[in-house]
Design an enzyme around this catalytic site. Structure first.
Site, PDB file in Angstrom:
ATOM      1  N   ASP A  29      18.648 -19.214  51.018  1.00  0.00           N
ATOM      2  CA  ASP A  29      18.381 -18.062  51.880  1.00  0.00           C
ATOM      3  C   ASP A  29      16.852 -17.900  52.003  1.00  0.00           C
ATOM      4  O   ASP A  29      16.169 -18.869  52.321  1.00  0.00           O
ATOM      5  CB  ASP A  29      19.093 -16.831  51.289  1.00  0.00           C
ATOM      6  CG  ASP A  29      19.072 -15.603  52.167  1.00  0.00           C
ATOM      7  OD1 ASP A  29      19.925 -15.495  53.066  1.00  0.00           O
ATOM      8  OD2 ASP A  29      18.214 -14.735  51.943  1.00  0.00           O
ATOM      9  N   HIS A  32      28.124 -18.399  52.525  1.00  0.00           N
ATOM     10  CA  HIS A  32      26.668 -18.353  52.396  1.00  0.00           C
ATOM     11  C   HIS A  32      26.166 -18.477  50.962  1.00  0.00           C
ATOM     12  O   HIS A  32      25.068 -18.963  50.731  1.00  0.00           O
ATOM     13  CB  HIS A  32      26.168 -17.040  53.003  1.00  0.00           C
ATOM     14  CG  HIS A  32      24.675 -16.914  53.021  1.00  0.00           C
ATOM     15  ND1 HIS A  32      23.866 -17.787  53.709  1.00  0.00           N
ATOM     16  CD2 HIS A  32      23.842 -16.003  52.432  1.00  0.00           C
ATOM     17  CE1 HIS A  32      22.594 -17.421  53.556  1.00  0.00           C
ATOM     18  NE2 HIS A  32      22.557 -16.357  52.784  1.00  0.00           N
TER      19      HIS A  32
END
Length: 323
Positions: free
Chosen positions: A101, A299
């Site tokens: 991220d 994710h």
């Protein structure tokens, strides 16, 4: 038996909390939003067992690391600088970086700005996005159209708004974010409903996925209950400032060996640059290894699929030239 230990170091202008395990060549693990060092808990021990010194800091503004007050103290130059100072204070001249991220953004840019220090890079979710001809928020406005103001990263630009909403119940924020952007919460929309709450983009889970426990949520939420969310949101509030600061690296490429890992249920896989990395034709990352796309993964890759990530990282590390 190897254990994860904790200490504080002075990394340039900030006091940084780090979790670490093992000894050997240095591997720095950089977390994203809304996370802390804890997102790498599975990798710290696996890398240590494989013969590496694995270090996962709380990045600037997160966890037990210092939280500067000013928005402009969270630029890419600050976050890259923190990593370079950390490597130095650990007594090393070189390191391999792995980021997820926002940690992936820092990983790519540290490799770009300090190729003399970074031997290799692995990015989870976040593709390398070369410096563009125009600033990020203008491009987002053009792409999102009438939804721009409620696109979550644009919504985060409003001082105090998302800060308050996310901070009202840190445990609910962590629970819904980790579930909502996972494979179990897929697909989710980055558009906040008109007049809604930022957490509306992530559904409330009826039960937690197998990889996430109540204790995990408590651990991360306790840090955000102490720090609030403003320092973390300040990373987003430097999008256009970062674009201006990185003009010197326009058209620059990543020279190091690189590994990209994403999930097929991760919206980050749709970001500019991801398709080229997955297809093996990323001109800006000429030494990228074959990308890994994990089926049924969202994710939070290193938490959802720790064994797969550990195997991929260790194989990548062992493939790098020593020194």
């Amino acid at each position: 038996m190897t254990e994860i230990t904790h200490r504080f170091v002075q990394a340039g202008g900030i006091r940084m909390h780090i979790a670490e395990a093992g000894s050997g060549p240095l591997v720095v693990l950089l977390h994203g939003f809304p996370e802390t060092w804890y997102s790498w808990r599975h990798q710290l021990l696996a890398l240590a067992a494989a013969g590496y010194h694995a270090v996962a800091p709380d990045q600037r503004g997160y966890g037990r690391t210092d939280q500067p007050d000013a928005v402009e103290d969270y630029t890419i130059l600050h976050t890259v600088g923190d990593v370079i100072h950390l490597i130095d204070v650990l007594g090393e001249e070189h390191a391999v970086l792995a980021g997820h991220d926002w940690g992936g953004v820092v990983t790519w840019h540290t490799a770009l700005m300090r190729p003399d220090v970074v031997r290799g890079v692995a990015s989870l979710s976040t593709p390398f996005q070369p410096h563009t001809d125009g600033p990020h928020l203008a491009a987002l406005r053009a792409a999102a159209g009438e939804d721009y103001a409620n696109y979550y990263s644009a919504y985060f630009q409003r001082p105090g708004v998302a800060d308050h909403q996310l901070g009202q119940d840190p445990r609910a924020t962590v629970r819904r974010a980790l579930y909502g952007a996972s494979a179990e919460g897929y697909p989710w929309s980055p558009i906040i409903p008109a007049g809604g709450h930022v957490l509306d983009i992530w559904p409330e889970p009826s039960k937690l996925p197998h990889w996430l426990t109540e204790e995990d949520i408590d651990t991360v939420a306790a840090d955000f209950a102490r720090t609030g969310f403003t320092p973390a949101l300040n990373w987003f509030r430097n999008f256009d400032r970062n674009w201006a600061l990185t003009h010197p690296w326009h058209n620059a490429v990543i020279q190091q060996p690189a590994l990209y890992i994403t999930g097929d249920r991760d919206l980050s896989g749709t970001l500019p640059g991801a398709a080229d990395l997955i297809a093996g034709r990323a001109a800006a990352v000429p030494h990228a290894r074959e990308a890994i796309v994990l089926p049924g993964c969202g994710h939070w890759i290193q938490q959802e699929r720790p064994e797969d990530v550990n195997e991929a990282l260790i194989a990548f590390l062992r493939s790098l030239p020593q020194g």
